[in-house]
Design a protein around this motif. Sequence first.
Motif, PDB file in Angstrom:
ATOM      1  N   CYS A 100       0.840  -1.187   0.000  1.00 17.74           N
ATOM      2  CA  CYS A 100       0.000   0.000   0.000  1.00 17.74           C
ATOM      3  C   CYS A 100       0.880   1.244   0.000  1.00 17.74           C
ATOM      4  O   CYS A 100       2.028   1.201   0.429  1.00 17.74           O
ATOM      5  N   ARG A 101       0.321   2.327  -0.465  1.00 14.79           N
ATOM      6  CA  ARG A 101       1.019   3.609  -0.435  1.00 14.79           C
ATOM      7  C   ARG A 101       0.064   4.658   0.106  1.00 14.79           C
ATOM      8  O   ARG A 101      -1.162   4.481   0.096  1.00 14.79           O
ATOM      9  N   PRO A 102       0.601   5.773   0.587  1.00 13.38           N
ATOM     10  CA  PRO A 102      -0.284   6.843   1.052  1.00 13.38           C
ATOM     11  C   PRO A 102      -1.186   7.334  -0.073  1.00 13.38           C
ATOM     12  O   PRO A 102      -0.804   7.346  -1.243  1.00 13.38           O
ATOM     13  N   PHE A 103      -2.398   7.729   0.300  1.00 15.67           N
ATOM     14  CA  PHE A 103      -3.357   8.236  -0.687  1.00 15.67           C
ATOM     15  C   PHE A 103      -4.210   9.314  -0.026  1.00 15.67           C
ATOM     16  O   PHE A 103      -4.675   9.127   1.102  1.00 15.67           O
ATOM     17  N   PRO A 104      -4.395  10.432  -0.689  1.00 14.94           N
ATOM     18  CA  PRO A 104      -3.802  10.806  -1.982  1.00 14.94           C
ATOM     19  C   PRO A 104      -2.436  11.462  -1.817  1.00 14.94           C
ATOM     20  O   PRO A 104      -2.162  12.093  -0.802  1.00 14.94           O
TER      21      PRO A 104
ATOM     22  N   GLN B 256       0.784  12.837  -7.511  1.00 16.27           N
ATOM     23  CA  GLN B 256       0.250  11.708  -8.268  1.00 16.27           C
ATOM     24  C   GLN B 256      -1.275  11.718  -8.378  1.00 16.27           C
ATOM     25  O   GLN B 256      -1.824  11.355  -9.429  1.00 16.27           O
ATOM     26  N   ASP B 257      -1.938  12.095  -7.324  1.00 16.03           N
ATOM     27  CA  ASP B 257      -3.395  11.930  -7.260  1.00 16.03           C
ATOM     28  C   ASP B 257      -4.172  13.243  -7.267  1.00 16.03           C
ATOM     29  O   ASP B 257      -5.403  13.218  -7.299  1.00 16.03           O
ATOM     30  N   CYS B 258      -3.465  14.365  -7.229  1.00 13.99           N
ATOM     31  CA  CYS B 258      -4.157  15.649  -7.077  1.00 13.99           C
ATOM     32  C   CYS B 258      -4.168  16.476  -8.351  1.00 13.99           C
ATOM     33  O   CYS B 258      -4.212  17.709  -8.297  1.00 13.99           O
ATOM     34  N   THR B 259      -4.110  15.811  -9.502  1.00 11.76           N
ATOM     35  CA  THR B 259      -4.124  16.535 -10.764  1.00 11.76           C
ATOM     36  C   THR B 259      -5.498  17.158 -11.034  1.00 11.76           C
ATOM     37  O   THR B 259      -5.599  18.178 -11.702  1.00 11.76           O
TER      38      THR B 259
ATOM     39  N   CYS C 295      -8.132  16.273  -3.947  1.00 11.18           N
ATOM     40  CA  CYS C 295      -7.432  15.960  -2.694  1.00 11.18           C
ATOM     41  C   CYS C 295      -8.051  16.686  -1.506  1.00 11.18           C
ATOM     42  O   CYS C 295      -8.143  16.134  -0.405  1.00 11.18           O
ATOM     43  N   GLU C 296      -8.482  17.910  -1.731  1.00 15.48           N
ATOM     44  CA  GLU C 296      -9.104  18.667  -0.639  1.00 15.48           C
ATOM     45  C   GLU C 296     -10.387  17.988  -0.164  1.00 15.48           C
ATOM     46  O   GLU C 296     -10.627  17.860   1.045  1.00 15.48           O
ATOM     47  N   LEU C 297     -11.188  17.526  -1.117  1.00 12.51           N
ATOM     48  CA  LEU C 297     -12.424  16.854  -0.747  1.00 12.51           C
ATOM     49  C   LEU C 297     -12.166  15.504  -0.087  1.00 12.51           C
ATOM     50  O   LEU C 297     -12.832  15.136   0.887  1.00 12.51           O
ATOM     51  N   TRP C 298     -11.202  14.767  -0.611  1.00 14.06           N
ATOM     52  CA  TRP C 298     -10.887  13.451  -0.026  1.00 14.06           C
ATOM     53  C   TRP C 298     -10.387  13.613   1.411  1.00 14.06           C
ATOM     54  O   TRP C 298     -10.757  12.843   2.307  1.00 14.06           O
ATOM     55  N   LYS C 299      -9.550  14.635   1.629  1.00  7.89           N
ATOM     56  CA  LYS C 299      -9.057  14.893   2.984  1.00  7.89           C
ATOM     57  C   LYS C 299     -10.171  15.392   3.898  1.00  7.89           C
ATOM     58  O   LYS C 299     -10.152  15.145   5.109  1.00  7.89           O
ATOM     59  N   THR C 300     -11.157  16.070   3.328  1.00  3.94           N
ATOM     60  CA  THR C 300     -12.324  16.480   4.108  1.00  3.94           C
ATOM     61  C   THR C 300     -13.089  15.257   4.599  1.00  3.94           C
ATOM     62  O   THR C 300     -13.548  15.209   5.754  1.00  3.94           O
TER      63      THR C 300
END
Length: 202
Positions: free
Chosen positions: A73-77, A81-84, A89-94
Amino acid sequence: MTARCHTTLSSLLNMSNSLVVYVVVFFLFLGSYALNLTALFLPKWLIFVTPRPFYTETTYGLFRLCRSYSGDCRPFPIEDQDCTEEGFCELWKTASTGMILAAVIGGLALLGLLATMCSNRRKRANGWKLLSALFILHAVPQAAAMGVVAYLFNSSSSFYVGTRYDLSFIFATISWCLSVVIAGILVLAAVLGPPDYAYESL
């Protein structure tokens, strides 16, 4: 004498019923809280399975992305890599923040339940107000997190076609729904309880 014995017996029964309600609520909420923690830490909110014959699974958690073919496994996001996609990323972290907040509130609710169960009858009779509010507060950030993940699932191009909801999403949904139901049970038990449910001096 008979009237006094009847009053004493009634008061003891009411005290027992009050405690029984809190015990039932405690175990129900313990299940809800366990689902909350599982959804928080288990990296299985979304899953993508590649078609056969090259069967692999990619699972998305609030903090990690795991792939079965590499077994790690790797950190996400990850920012580069994942915040294009703007706002992803802001919503996922929310969503992850909402689940963490729910876990904190859930811990406070469990402590409040234990304290209420161990207190005298007067405090048990009035404890439902704070506890039911805590149960609702436990549900709200989980429902918000679920809504954010569902929104990204339906609108974001970051996920492959064929991605679907996984166990953690289901656990979070069950957890917040159960917390709302438990709050309702506690309110109904207090409102529909017998008149002498509250404290009476013997």
